[in-house]
Design an enzyme around this catalytic site. Structure first.
Site, short mmCIF file in Angstrom:
data_model
loop_
_atom_site.label_atom_id
_atom_site.label_comp_id
_atom_site.label_asym_id
_atom_site.label_seq_id
_atom_site.Cartn_x
_atom_site.Cartn_y
_atom_site.Cartn_z
N THR A 1 -74.19 44.02 -96.87
CA THR A 1 -75.45 43.31 -96.63
C THR A 1 -75.12 41.83 -96.60
O THR A 1 -74.13 41.39 -97.18
CB THR A 1 -76.46 43.56 -97.76
OG1 THR A 1 -75.92 43.00 -98.96
CG2 THR A 1 -76.73 45.03 -97.95
N GLU B 1 -78.85 49.42 -96.37
CA GLU B 1 -78.79 50.44 -97.43
C GLU B 1 -79.38 51.78 -97.00
O GLU B 1 -79.24 52.78 -97.70
CB GLU B 1 -79.57 49.95 -98.66
CG GLU B 1 -78.87 48.89 -99.47
CD GLU B 1 -79.16 47.47 -99.00
OE1 GLU B 1 -79.54 47.30 -97.81
OE2 GLU B 1 -78.97 46.54 -99.79
N LYS C 1 -97.66 35.23 -106.45
CA LYS C 1 -98.59 35.72 -107.47
C LYS C 1 -99.51 34.57 -107.88
O LYS C 1 -99.08 33.62 -108.51
CB LYS C 1 -97.84 36.25 -108.68
CG LYS C 1 -98.76 36.99 -109.62
CD LYS C 1 -98.01 37.91 -110.56
CE LYS C 1 -98.98 38.93 -111.14
NZ LYS C 1 -98.38 39.86 -112.06
N TRP D 1 -101.91 39.14 -105.60
CA TRP D 1 -100.74 38.92 -104.75
C TRP D 1 -101.14 38.40 -103.37
O TRP D 1 -102.07 38.89 -102.75
CB TRP D 1 -99.97 40.23 -104.58
CG TRP D 1 -99.48 40.78 -105.88
CD1 TRP D 1 -100.08 41.73 -106.66
CD2 TRP D 1 -98.29 40.39 -106.58
NE1 TRP D 1 -99.34 41.96 -107.79
CE2 TRP D 1 -98.23 41.16 -107.77
CE3 TRP D 1 -97.26 39.49 -106.32
CZ2 TRP D 1 -97.20 41.04 -108.69
CZ3 TRP D 1 -96.23 39.37 -107.23
CH2 TRP D 1 -96.20 40.14 -108.40
P1 ADP Z 1 -79.57 41.82 -94.22
O1 ADP Z 1 -79.93 42.23 -95.63
O2 ADP Z 1 -78.15 41.77 -93.92
O3 ADP Z 1 -80.40 40.69 -93.67
P2 ADP Z 1 -80.76 44.23 -93.30
O4 ADP Z 1 -80.78 44.66 -91.90
O5 ADP Z 1 -80.27 45.19 -94.30
O6 ADP Z 1 -79.95 42.98 -93.26
O7 ADP Z 1 -82.20 43.71 -93.69
C1 ADP Z 1 -83.17 44.63 -94.07
C2 ADP Z 1 -84.49 43.96 -94.28
O8 ADP Z 1 -85.00 43.43 -93.05
C3 ADP Z 1 -85.57 44.89 -94.75
O9 ADP Z 1 -85.49 45.12 -96.14
C4 ADP Z 1 -86.84 44.15 -94.33
O10 ADP Z 1 -87.18 43.15 -95.26
C5 ADP Z 1 -86.42 43.49 -93.04
N1 ADP Z 1 -86.88 44.31 -91.91
C6 ADP Z 1 -86.20 45.25 -91.23
N2 ADP Z 1 -86.95 45.78 -90.25
C7 ADP Z 1 -88.16 45.17 -90.29
C8 ADP Z 1 -89.39 45.27 -89.54
N3 ADP Z 1 -89.51 46.10 -88.51
N4 ADP Z 1 -90.42 44.48 -89.90
C9 ADP Z 1 -90.30 43.62 -90.92
N5 ADP Z 1 -89.18 43.46 -91.66
C10 ADP Z 1 -88.12 44.23 -91.36
#
Ligand code: ADP
Length: 533
Positions: free
Chosen positions: A179, A322, A432, A437
């Protein structure tokens, strides 16, 4: 005891995918557009043949079962060969993101103990810079030129391809992806043969990427980012034609889509935005794609609308490294034909529904325990579990998932009665205020609709009375002007009154992570002394 009957043992390994593609769709093409502007063509039989050769070549170097082989590469057929070949010799392909910062690249290669580095000539400067900081790497092989290292074609060309895949267990690892680490060091997610096969099967289905032998897919999502959403595996299962581009220039992508008869594509929202801008600037029509998958961040409504007006099905997907990464994908719901166009757009702008294999739930942000109803209103911390969801990070001492399997995604969302997920924020960014929220993302999206706003980021700032209150940071579009009052007036009809930011600050730029997402961590650090109230 007498066996009443039985089904066969059939190992769910990644090699079964490429064997199938080579057997059932041997001549279906794999097109690659390279950084130097040249194009090459191979097919699934060719990928299979070369994957066997790379497996032999790695074994000849003394690379063994479980060893990590790194790639630092864009999307192209040789990268694909390494995906199957490394898995086929029992190794683990570690796809490195070339956009990471040097310290992160140093960390991940050392943490993974990569022994081989397969890289694109375009990343030669990274290799030159990092070589001394990567002591575990014994061999450098360049995918597209032999100027500074052994050239890939020469390297595998020395092998005859007469090779039986190394056998192993379904639960053996085959790929490692880190990640980008918005907090702390990047964390490694180890994909297994079984999780990869199951994930790819899920990706194929009509409720997900809807791939079949007639599909021609151009995945813009990089092969180093969450395994290109599993498309190179699902595509092999369906025997699709794959079109790769090693450059992300919209002019190149547009040309490839037109010339190669591309029916499907997949990318983050900025990819589609760049494509719109390119078409508008050159008076071109958008390609008439059958389906466009958008994920990685939220697909803005106008994007969904424009693609849908063009006759393209929009598959808005949510997932994370993940989760391999498919969690939810948006496709037509049971009541699709009864919905108006506006309702379809609104539904598609949400994040879709879980595919079979993963389960979702939301829990209270207050105790992270109490499960919330799927009522389309209760917003909570999103948790996920399933066979392609992480249990434990690479080399970690403890599980990342809870004993009952639920993994905290760090996202905040609402589940609707029909299973649709609507993402509203990240748990560390949600604000918050007085025990309630506020979604920072909703405020940002609403602000982004103002014609003078180029980019907006909202963070909760400490407040003496309310705990936290939203502050909106805004980058103006070049040549545009507006005042804080204008932004607040724009927001007033769009959000609840008590959500309105306490301040709007105009800034020259907003910090981003290596993958291009807004880095609120850096924004907060930059304004650490900021005071409200
Ligand atoms: P990194 O952590 O390397 O930036 P990731 O691809 O694992 O890459 O990121 C995942 C995160 O991206 C998710 O937990 C979410 O917050 C965001 N995300 C992924 N797809 C969407 C989506 N369609 N809409 C909004 N947020 C998204």
């Amino acid at each position: 005891m007498k066996v009443l009957g039985a089904m066969q043992d059939w190992s769910m390994r990644v090699t079964a995918i490429i064997d199938h593609a080579a057997r059932e769709a041997p001549t279906r093409e794999i097109v690659s557009y390279w950084a130097d502007g040249s194009e090459t063509r191979t097919d699934w039989a060719g990928i299979h043949r070369d994957a066997k050769k790379i497996a032999q070549a790695l074994l000849a170097l003394g690379i063994g079962r479980g060893d990590r082989v790194a790639s630092l590469a864009m999307n192209h057929s040789r990268h694909l060969v390494s995906w199957y070949g490394v898995a086929g010799m029992g190794g683990v392909l570690h796809t490195c993101n070339p956009r990471l910062f040097d310290d992160q690249l140093e960390y991940i290669v050392n943490h993974a103990e990569d022994r081989v580095m397969l890289y694109d000539a375009a990343f030669q400067p990274i290799v030159d810079r990092m070589r001394d900081r990567w002591p575990t790497v014994e061999h450098y092989i360049c995918f597209d030129s032999g100027a500074h290292a052994l050239a890939f074609e020469d390297w595998i060309g020395a092998q005859n391809g007469d090779f039986a895949w190394v056998e192993g267990e379904e639960r053996d690892p085959c790929m490692l992806c880190y990640t980008s680490g918005t907090t702390g060091n990047p964390k490694g997610v180890l994909y297994e043969h079984r999780s990869t096969v199951l994930h790819a099967l899920a990706g194929l289905q009509p409720a997900a990427f809807n791939l079949s032998a007639s599909s021609v897919m151009l995945p813009v999502v990089p092969m180093f980012h969450a395994a290109s959403w599993g498309l190179p595996y699902a595509g092999a299962m369906a025997g699709i034609k794959l079109v790769f581009s090693a450059v992300n220039d919209p002019a190149v992508l547009h040309g490839l889509m037109e010339r190669e008869g591309v029916t499907d594509s997949a990318g983050v929202p900025t990819v589609w935005l760049a494509h719109f801008q390119y078409c508008d600037a050159h008076g071109l029509e958008l390609p008439r794609l059958r389906a466009a998958t958008i994920g990685g961040s939220a697909a803005p409504r106008f994007m969904v609308e424009r693609l849908m007006k063009n006759g393209t099905r929009v598959q808005h997907a949510w997932g994370m490294t993940e989760t391999s990464p498919i969690g939810t994908v948006g496709g037509p719901t049971h009541d699709w034909d009864q919905l108006s166009f506006e309702e379809k757009v609104a539904k598609t702008a949400m994040q879709g529904r879980p595919v079979f294999g993963v389960e979702l739930r939301t829990v209270s942000l207050d105790d992270m325990e109490t499960e919330l109803p799927r009522d389309g209103a209760s917003s909570g911390a999103l948790q996920i579990r399933g066979p392609w969801v992480i249990k434990r990070y690479f080399k970690a001492d403890e599980d990342a998932a809870r004993p009952d399997g639920w993994f905290d995604t760090g996202d905040v969302g609402v589940l609707h009665p029909d299973g649709t997920l609507q993402l509203t924020d990240r748990t560390k960014d949600v604000i918050k205020s007085g025990g309630e929220w506020i979604s920072s993302v909703e405020l940002e999206n609403a602000a982004a609709g103002h014609p003078a706003v180029a980019e907006a980021a909202c963070v909760g700032m400490p407040h003496p009375k309310w705990d936290e209150r939203p502050v909106l940071f805004v980058v103006k579009k070049a040549g545009e002007d507006c005042r804080a009052e204008d932004i607040l007036a724009h927001l007033t009809p769009l959000v609840a009154r008590w959500w309105l930011p306490d301040a709007v600050e105009f800034v020259d730029d907003i910090p981003h992570t290596a993958t291009g997402k807004i880095s609120k961590k850096d924004l907060r650090a930059r304004f650490a002394d900021y005071r409200l109230g």
